[in-house]
Design an enzyme around this catalytic site. Structure first.
Site, PDB file in Angstrom:
ATOM      1  N   ASN A   1     -10.434  -8.487 -29.046  1.00  0.00           N
ATOM      2  CA  ASN A   1     -10.701  -7.495 -27.859  1.00  0.00           C
ATOM      3  C   ASN A   1     -12.108  -6.868 -28.052  1.00  0.00           C
ATOM      4  O   ASN A   1     -12.462  -6.448 -27.055  1.00  0.00           O
ATOM      5  CB  ASN A   1      -9.750  -6.259 -28.438  1.00  0.00           C
ATOM      6  CG  ASN A   1      -8.289  -6.489 -28.040  1.00  0.00           C
ATOM      7  OD1 ASN A   1      -8.057  -7.191 -27.207  1.00  0.00           O
ATOM      8  ND2 ASN A   1      -7.349  -5.987 -28.659  1.00  0.00           N
TER       9      ASN A   1
ATOM     10  N   GLU B   1      -0.766   9.939  11.967  1.00  0.00           N
ATOM     11  CA  GLU B   1      -0.564  10.859  11.029  1.00  0.00           C
ATOM     12  C   GLU B   1      -1.573  11.289  10.244  1.00  0.00           C
ATOM     13  O   GLU B   1      -2.491  10.587   9.527  1.00  0.00           O
ATOM     14  CB  GLU B   1       0.625  10.380  10.273  1.00  0.00           C
ATOM     15  CG  GLU B   1       1.242  11.489   9.306  1.00  0.00           C
ATOM     16  CD  GLU B   1       2.308  10.728   8.300  1.00  0.00           C
ATOM     17  OE1 GLU B   1       2.237   9.573   8.244  1.00  0.00           O
ATOM     18  OE2 GLU B   1       2.978  11.646   7.569  1.00  0.00           O
TER      19      GLU B   1
ATOM     20  N   CYS C   1       6.193   9.664  11.453  1.00  0.00           N
ATOM     21  CA  CYS C   1       6.317   8.766  10.531  1.00  0.00           C
ATOM     22  C   CYS C   1       7.862   8.699   9.993  1.00  0.00           C
ATOM     23  O   CYS C   1       8.885   8.131  10.722  1.00  0.00           O
ATOM     24  CB  CYS C   1       5.468   8.858   9.248  1.00  0.00           C
ATOM     25  SG  CYS C   1       5.034   7.543   8.496  1.00  0.00           S
TER      26      CYS C   1
ATOM     27  N   LYS D   1       6.472  17.468  10.673  1.00  0.00           N
ATOM     28  CA  LYS D   1       7.245  16.493  10.230  1.00  0.00           C
ATOM     29  C   LYS D   1       8.634  17.262   9.574  1.00  0.00           C
ATOM     30  O   LYS D   1       8.577  18.028   8.807  1.00  0.00           O
ATOM     31  CB  LYS D   1       6.606  15.800   8.991  1.00  0.00           C
ATOM     32  CG  LYS D   1       7.144  14.329   8.684  1.00  0.00           C
ATOM     33  CD  LYS D   1       6.116  13.743   7.714  1.00  0.00           C
ATOM     34  CE  LYS D   1       6.367  12.349   7.184  1.00  0.00           C
ATOM     35  NZ  LYS D   1       5.400  11.661   6.546  1.00  0.00           N
TER      36      LYS D   1
END
Lengths: 572, 572
Positions: A393, A30, A148, A112
């Site tokens: 941090n 595809e 698909c 498709k």
């Protein structure tokens, strides 16, 4: 993605190989010509035109190169000729299409029919649905072609294929990997082959594209659902098969099909190909769960690095299991000589954070340098007063900035080494450990990180090689080492419990009540759900990483940032 | 978003006000009960259940509070009762629904028919389509109800409304702002009112939600398309109107409708309400383009800050126009006392970078502190050798880390101050100036930044207030000041040219060939398209910001990171 010329080149080369191996029919996946998914590029008319033009040139080129006798099917981006601009219709009316080429020209096309629009897919945004099933007579056999999702949904092209009486159904796919999806696919192919009463050839894409990794796993099943041959997972392969197919008996001018899908017939060659001795076909061994995930991570990283124009990666090596596993994956993907580790000890780093990083570098052969961050952290603390979480941090951010500086100076891609469990719970510093262009473990829970490390080491033992991961990195308790004596378990439950809860909540959408019913402690449920729900912004800022699970963070699970919804666990 | 209880509370309060003002019919926007868009929360069954339950409680509550005589319509998240799990069908079969409440109960429900799935919308992912148009007889008038996209698409509910002969069509919306969309909406409402041959009441959401800002702009037009009344933009208002509506004559048991959409009739009250003196209705003045965009930015920021649990913002003040405008917007949104500016001069900062920041703080009243970054930058450069671009980026990252440290220590939301032109061209440092939780100017091109600054200053003059933006910030040439004497024009064309080109390329999808035909220099086209195409990763890592334009980066324009597609400008 988008490399039309290079993709066409690959298709010509592979067709030549297939023809040399005796193939009459050659199928590519595809959107093989454009890459998949193309996202909003599908809506660019200039891209639509380029795809169509490249296809025509490809067909002509195959003819010119003496490959015109083969019937070649390839996925590409098309657009309907009648593009009536309309609100809500994708611009240019693009289609996810296939073309059958023969004799230097395109002889059949279709688009498709079923457009997936769930999970990682957004095809209603990008495509206009097709409503035809091409059936091409090749060597006297009727071959139907579909794409698909057309295989996954009931009815549609598969039903039309059955009505058309085709002997072979070729389905081209761009079906992303997720754990154990190969079993689902195999069952699906067997069921659909029986419904279509045809041999079914399933052809899937291989490679990485941003958050998606395509695992190949192409296969052929007979009309009885029996597996005939199957290719390796995660490797670009040419699966060559000799099939016994029924000679078509229907009149090719006969119109059949269903209400939804019309059958469009074309004849390339009505006479059977001369008989020859059939090739022996085989089925590649299936990988174990760990081997499968590890292979997916290696392929995803290799392709992301190369396709984004990098040659090397850089990452912080803390001596912990996450960075050790990412280093091992990187060495397997692009070679240890292209992997740059940086140890960035702070005032709170343990001795083993350095010795385990040294051990990792010695085992894998990746480079390692040390940049102590204490003087930089001190310069910040002189300028602004930061304590507690802000100071924790800060250390992570100094490390992130250091890696980005080295990346800018030396051209390496920075890898973030966090895992899915941390990301789920927000146990990560934005602009700190979250720095990077790719995050290999983004969809790998901590418990699976350990399993993969053990599997990779065992695999090395099996092959008589040095196990890449330092055993101490596997066995020591996890710590961020951002304050003296810190352990992950100060903030989080044991990872076995956390991952179990996250699997129910994130992957399977269990409610707070479901989780309590399943036996999780009510306070723990309340705490973890809150952590997960408020961490959405952090997750959005995290680099992309390959999807492994049923439901990866990112394009697979989309939540608002501004979100006051909190689910409470029922008490009493 | 997701604050079901608080939203229900607001609806009760506003209904009480409306009833006190004499209203028989009260309408709230699309998904008013849940917030919009809810994204993947729509797929959580626990959230679906909570929404439905809150709706039932709301109806009962309205009755209990003595508001049962009013007919109240509200948008909420529903789910079809027959949820058959099916591949590709959203989990739990959620619906974007409306409920008509009366007498303490829900008397009619329906779900959105047309699901938008383009631009910023993904409704095929989230919802199952409805196929009914509720027509409720209230005071002898037939009132039809529809949701947002149902108005934008031809046919569907509007056509069914015409067939049903309703006298009033109430459309509830969650229609995001974009520049000049109010004109489009007005034309649309007029056209649909004529098609439906009914008075049309258009009710829109107001407020910010992540990248979207809803501008309200509710309005009512007569069956001849004539505007009857219209509310203010960007302000939560109650638009109260007395309408002359035709008494329904059709038999309420009669079944009409179209093939697509069935009409479902309900009677609340068949007799007309007693006559009374009609209220005088008015139309709020339309805002100018600059006023409109500025108001959108203020509202978006205010809501983002409050709804994410912040009270204050912090931002770097460079003396430049972008940070000055963001500071002015912030002061207007949440008050100068909640706006924290930080001047972070480096070795390369000009004198005016500090003096213009001082001037801004003096004019707006926001706080300003100075954190010189040179010692921190030096500490990095002692640890790792960085020069050129790496050193430039380092300075930006030291500033980002400083702001995040102050945010963590003091609890402010960090604002990123970059504009759309910079982001488009990738003229930004990831983890540097891109640090923050919200980016007010993300969708504002540089040329509009200047216009907004000038407009805001003129507006202050008009009101006899101090103009907030230092004139020198408006007039001086833009510079990142990351190396001596640097100007934006070293790397980029003049912003007037750049913005013009970007408008064609990004907003209107012009091809390279189109741009050359339009008169742009071929080398410039080649250069800028390349800059835009390779900057996708940087844009993805940028904080969210309010959508202003036709096509904002982010959820409105989705491109792959791994992308080799390069469009070339035709030469000669």
């Amino acid at each position: 993605m988008g490399a039309l010329g290079a993709n066409a080149e690959l298709i010509v080369g592979r067709t030549a190989e297939a023809v040399a191996a005796g193939a009459h029919l050659v199928a590519f996946p595809e959107m093989a010509l454009t890459g998949y998914p193309v996202e909003d590029l599908a809506l660019r008319r200039s891209f639509q035109r380029a795809s169509r033009q490249t296809l025509d040139e490809l067909a002509a080129r195959l003819g010119a190169e003496g490959l015109g006798e083969a019937t070649v099917v390839v996925g590409y981006l098309d657009a309907t000729d009648s593009d009536i601009p309309q609100l809500g219709r994708p611009a240019g009316s693009p289609q996810n299409a296939l073309a059958v080429m023969h004799g230097g020209a395109v002889v059949a096309r279709s688009a498709k029919h079923h457009l997936p629009n769930y999970g990682v897919f957004d095809e209603f945004r990008y495509f206009v649905s097709g409503n035809a099933l091409p059936v091409v007579r090749v060597g006297g056999v009727d071959v139907a072609f579909a794409i698909c999702e057309d295989l996954w949904q009931e009815g549609g092209p598969v039903a039309a294929c059955a009505r058309a009486g085709a002997g072979l159904l070729v389905v081209i796919n761009g079906s992303p990997y997720e754990l154990n999806k190969d079993d689902t696919r195999m069952e699906l192919c067997a069921r659909r082959a029986k419904q279509a009463n045809a041999t079914l050839a399933y052809v899937n894409l291989v490679g990485g594209q941003d958050e998606l990794v395509f695992d190949g796993d192409s296969l052929i099943v007979g009309p009885d659902g029996q597996l005939l041959c199957r290719s390796e997972q995660f490797a670009e392969t040419m699966l060559v098969a000799d099939l016994q197919l029924p000679r078509a008996t229907v009149d090719p001018t006969e119109l059949v099909g269903t209400e939804e899908v019309a059958v469009k017939r074309t004849t390339i060659s009505a006479e059977p190909f001369p008989a020859r001795e059939a090739l022996r076909m085989g089925c590649a061994d299936r990988l174990s769960a760990e081997a499968e995930v590890y292979a997916a991570l290696v392929l995803a990283l290799r392709d992301y690095v190369a396709k984004n124009g990098f040659r090397s990666v850089i990452l912080g090596l803390s001596g912990g299991i996450d960075s050790a596993l990412v280093a091992a994956i990187s060495c397997d993907a692009i070679g240890a000589e292209n992997v740059y580790g940086v140890s960035m000890p702070s005032a709170y780093s343990s001795e083993h954070s350095r010795s385990d990083a040294d051990d990792l570098a010695a085992r894998t052969g990746c480079s390692l340098r040390t940049v102590p961050i204490a003087p930089i952290v001190d310069a910040y603390l002189d300028a602004v007063k930061l304590t507690g979480l802000a100071e924790e941090n800060l250390q992570a951010r100094v490390r992130g900035t250091t890696l980005m500086g080295l990346s800018n100076a030396e051209g390496h891609l920075v890898l973030a080494t966090g895992n899915k469990s941390e990301l789920a719970a927000g146990y990560s510093t934005i602009y700190g450990d979250a720095v990077g262009g790719f995050a290999p473990l983004k969809d790998v829970p901590k418990t699976m990180v350990w399993k993969l490390a053990e599997w990779r080491n065992a695999e090395a033992e099996r092959r008589g090689e040095t196990p890449p991961i330092p055993p101490n990195s596997i066995t020591k308790p996890p710590s961020a080492e951002l304050r003296p004596g810190q352990l992950d378990t100060d903030s989080l439950p044991d990872y076995a419990v956390l991952d179990d809860l996250l699997d129910d909540y994130v992957e399977h959408d269990a409610s707070a009540a479901d989780l309590v019913t399943a036996g999780f402690d009510v306070d723990l449920v309340e705490k973890i759900l809150r952590l997960v729900d408020v961490a959405e912004y952090k997750r959005r800022q995290y680099p992309p990483g390959p999807k492994i699970s049923l439901r990866a963070f990112g394009r697979d699970r989309r939540l608002p940032i501004t979100n006051a919804w909190r689910e409470h666990a029922p008490r009493g």
